[in-house]
Write an enzyme that holds these catalytic residues in place. Sequence first.
Site: not given
Ligand SMILES: *Cc1c(COP(=O)(O)O)cnc(C)c1O
Length: 377
Positions: A39, A137, A272, A320
């Site tokens: 991801k 979550r 800045y 920036m």
């Molecule tokens: C992002 C994520 C992972 C990976 O987490 P890491 O800490 O990077 O290993 C695994 N499972 C889910 C559901 C995630 O959202």
Amino acid sequence: MNDLQKRTWAEISLPNLKHNYTMIRKALPEGCRFLGVVKADAYGHGALPVSLLLQEAGADYLAVSCLDEALELRSGGITMPILILGHTPPEYTKLLIDQGFTQTVSALAKAREYSVAAGALGKTLKIHIKLDTGMSRLGFLCRGDYFNLGVNNVIACCHLPNLEAEGIYTHFSVSDETDEESESYTREQFELFCQVIDTARERGGVHFAIRHCANSGAVVHYPEMALDMVRPGLLLYGYGDDSGRLGLKPCMRLVTTVSTIKHYEAGTSVSYGRHFVTDRHTRMGVLAIGYADGLPRILSNKCSFAAAGGFAPQRGNICMDMCMVDLTELPQTEVADEVEIFGPSNDLNALSEAAGTIPYELLCAVSKRVPRVYIEE
Ligand SMILES: *Cc1c(COP(=O)(O)O)cnc(C)c1O
């Protein structure tokens, strides 16, 4: 990348990635599948090149956050199973099925919508059920008083037509922390996960081919929780407190260049806000990296970067597109020289700590303006 334009870039070591995959895989129990979490553009490393390498290396599954990320992989030639971790509106059920994506289901109402949509097409959608065992979550509630409701919802979900519940998973909130309270919380999450699965089998006769819960922290600290598949992200890229212990190697090296060097007398304010004032004759370099490239402004006056001859302290507010470093002690550093922001010579974990954040955030922050340069060997 055009060499003449050398400004700031991220070198991604594919051999290191392959090495990390191999090392993690070696530590897994036999028969355990490997899901690579790619991801957020593979934590900034480039989702497609990383996924192609994992596919070639023999990984079993990939996971992304959303439909768009999954589509990017399919259109780039990824044929292996892809799990979408987040929600996808049921309007996209046809696309999910046609592309062979596996959709996470985290509530019965959503499962019903997918079931109806898939039924209308006369097809079957592959799903993994997500349990909320303590992360609070996404996922079916199943803690405490919710246990029976949770189990019954999971069973109901599995019995809906036109859905194939291939897997079930949960996510740990403190598997990377080693204090006693975190350890007992993680063990509780794991036990609850197993209890729901067992009870769903006894009560509803449902069986899951792929049970998975181990993120990076659990892969390192709780090998007994690997079950049918592990799900590392950060670890795969060679970061985190335990990556060194496992012999893993960081895959990204963020590099910038010196744009110019100037000499200032003592008492000269820099950048800045005038938050840094020289206290001696200073040889100050301007680096071609700023917060728009992913170098957080909060690091202003709090970090050093690795030049050829040693570390250059960063001075004044980070802008920036640029920031300044003191090169007084590094007379050999010249205009156009490379400076490593993080990588083998400058630890990302330490930089993250200085920024009051975690390595995940700094990796994801490397912006699209920064070209990724893939190192093949
Ligand atoms: C992002 C994520 C992972 C990976 O987490 P890491 O800490 O990077 O290993 C695994 N499972 C889910 C559901 C995630 O959202």
